[in-house]
Design an enzyme around this catalytic site. Structure first.
Site, PDB file in Angstrom:
ATOM      1  N   LYS A  89       0.712  -1.159   0.088  1.00 29.50           N
ATOM      2  CA  LYS A  89       0.050  -0.025   0.021  1.00 29.50           C
ATOM      3  C   LYS A  89       0.850   1.235  -0.082  1.00 29.50           C
ATOM      4  O   LYS A  89       1.957   1.240   0.688  1.00 29.50           O
ATOM      5  CB  LYS A  89      -0.910   0.110   1.106  1.00 29.50           C
ATOM      6  CG  LYS A  89      -2.020   1.085   1.282  1.00 29.50           C
ATOM      7  CD  LYS A  89      -2.893   0.725   2.587  1.00 29.50           C
ATOM      8  CE  LYS A  89      -3.941   2.016   2.879  1.00 29.50           C
ATOM      9  NZ  LYS A  89      -4.652   1.661   3.947  1.00 29.50           N
ATOM     10  N   SER A 165      -9.737   2.217   3.490  1.00 32.77           N
ATOM     11  CA  SER A 165      -8.518   2.930   2.167  1.00 32.77           C
ATOM     12  C   SER A 165      -7.744   1.958   1.557  1.00 32.77           C
ATOM     13  O   SER A 165      -6.908   2.370   0.709  1.00 32.77           O
ATOM     14  CB  SER A 165      -7.624   3.584   3.326  1.00 32.77           C
ATOM     15  OG  SER A 165      -7.081   2.816   4.446  1.00 32.77           O
ATOM     16  N   SER A 189     -10.181  -0.440   7.298  1.00 33.68           N
ATOM     17  CA  SER A 189      -9.609  -0.174   5.873  1.00 33.68           C
ATOM     18  C   SER A 189      -9.082  -1.538   5.141  1.00 33.68           C
ATOM     19  O   SER A 189      -8.647  -1.479   4.027  1.00 33.68           O
ATOM     20  CB  SER A 189      -8.366   0.740   6.125  1.00 33.68           C
ATOM     21  OG  SER A 189      -8.838   2.059   6.291  1.00 33.68           O
TER      22      SER A 189
END
Length: 480
Positions: A89, A165, A189
């Site tokens: 990420k 997210s 997330s």
């Protein structure tokens, strides 16, 4: 070792799991370079529509895959993930690769000198890093769009959000653009985008997976794996769940073997089913899919009891801690940088700055009470089953479903953040499709440090649940 040139059709590689890939590497039936080339080709083809990648590292990935191929030819793989294509990420520091946090406030030129613990562990395991996946700015919300990378979209229907997210990671996993993906989860997330994309994501017990630098959200933030299958999630956790001296929040140092096979059934297990936690309004089709999945647990021998866990909605507690964390970022932003921010992020940071110490300490005490209450609950129940989300994917680029009753993202994610407050392990896995043909996620929650039980139950349940991925859904729609 036999030649690595014997390959299956490209479509077969597109659906390969990490566990299967390692098996083929060992037999000499698959080349790491062929697998990485296939992933990169599909990223080039698919990513323009979904925008899951903030950065693609094609040259370095191919170089790493060639080195892995040489090791496999010599019969000397360097680690348990040698040759497996993975993503990180865009919140995770990676040497030689941009980490922009989804933000125009971060310098485009770097320098990018540091590896976070997860990057260190994956490199040591031999994984091949394909690139960095998209995130909302500083990971602040439960959908994935940012001033830096724009809107990330759901592979099942590109008009819709994949959630966030870790939306880029989950969207990439849904199309197998890389076999293992790293997410982060301070309020849902990992689990939220996995529910929206039909993938599997685990938020481990806080402290199992080391973090450095520490998240602004402090003890709410967990790091964990995302993949298409539970076994691959466990495989990735086996590498990620190792201590690092830079992390000041080390969890239980006596980690289990995450790949321990599950028992043959769940006889003797006590499972609590709560479709609404006593206060959540859930779409009927989602509640129906979760209830149907709970029946599969009964078939496995578990004693399933529909209950209300007994805690009140902890949204105010979560928001106080969340906003306070966001406020810690304010000091790092100049006035010019603030003008570049997602307005929603700046808003919660300013609201956090207005909180008093008494507000913060009261939220900490409420969190402690909730943690004790859930610990007592798990003395009676091995697992808690809930929906991952109360609704289906909605329009991409919106923080909340347009025209609905929600004002902020925290209001439509009520099954997620309670278990960040309590630091418990929670996994989201797909349990079928809603009435529109979109994925529905089921959440399994365990007691703190009982992650192995969560993983084993998820592996048994997964085998009895319907599975479909967006590429098969798109083929079916085309056939019709």
């Amino acid at each position: 070792m036999s030649s690595l040139s014997s390959l299956r059709p490209a479509e077969d590689l597109a659906s390969l799991t990490a566990t299967e890939a390692l098996f083929r590497f060992r037999r000499g039936a698959l080349s790491p370079l062929a697998l990485v080339d296939d992933c990169l080709a599909r990223i080039e083809r698919e990513n323009p529509a979904i925008n899951a990648f903030a950065h693609v590292a094609a040259a370095s990935a191919r170089a790493a895959a060639r080195a892995s191929e040489a090791r496999w030819r010599a019969g000397t793989p360097c680690g348990p993930l040698d040759g497996i294509p993975v993503t990180l990420k865009d919140m995770t520091r990676t040497a030689g690769m941009p980490t922009r946090l989804g933000s125009l406030t971060t310098p485009a030129e770097g320098p990018w000198r540091d590896d976070a613990p997860i990057a260190v562990q994956l490199h040591a395991a031999g994984a091949v890093l394909l690139g960095k996946t998209t995130t909302p700015e500083y990971g602040w919300k439960a959908v994935t769009d940012s001033p830096l990378t724009g809107v990330t979209r759901n592979p099942w229907d590109t008009r819709l959000t994949p959630g966030g997210s870790s939306g880029g990671a989950a969207a990439a996993a849904a199309l197998n653009l890389g076999l293992l993906h790293q997410g982060s989860d301070a309020g849902g997330s990992i689990r939220i985008p996995c529910a929206f994309t039909g993938t599997v994501g685990l938020k481990p017990t806080f402290g199992w997976v080391p973090q450095w630098p520490a998240s602004a959200m402090g003890i709410l933030s967990h790091l964990g794996p995302i993949a298409r299958r539970v076994e691959d999630v466990a495989l990735m956790l086996e590498t990620l769940g190792r201590p690092d001296p830079r992390d000041g929040y080390l969890g239980n140092p006596h980690r289990p073997d995450w790949l321990t096979p599950p028992p043959p059934d769940l006889r003797g297990w006590r499972v609590a089913l709560s479709l609404d936690l006593g206060y959540v309004e859930v779409a009927p089709d989602i509640a129906a899919r979760v209830r149907e999945a709970a029946e599969r647990l009964r078939e496995l021998g578990a004693r399933v009891e529909e209950v209300t866990p007994g805690f009140a909605c902890p949204l105010e507690t979560f928001n106080t801690l969340w906003f306070a964390g966001a406020s810690q970022l304010l000091a790092s932003w100049s006035e010019a940088q603030r003008r570049l921010l997602d307005p929603g992020l700046l808003d919660i940071a300013l609201r956090g700055a207005a909180l008093t110490l008494a507000d913060y300490l009261a939220a900490c005490r409420a969190r402690e009470r909730l943690t004790a209450q859930l610990a007592d609950f798990h003395r009676r129940f091995d697992l808690l089953v809930t929906p991952s989300l109360p609704l289906s994917p909605f329009t991409a680029g919106s923080d909340v479903p347009p025209g609905g009753p929600y004002r902020e993202w925290m209001e439509w994610t009520p099954f997620s953040y309670p278990f960040n407050l309590t630091q418990q392990p929670a996994i989201s896995l797909p349990c079928g499709l809603d009435d529109r043909g979109l994925p529905v996620g089921l959440q399994l929650v365990g007691a703190r440090f009982d992650d192995l039980r969560v993983i084993q139950a998820a592996r048994l349940l997964e085998a009895r649940l319907p599975r479909q991925f967006p590429e098969t859904a798109r083929r079916a729609a085309k056939d019709e």
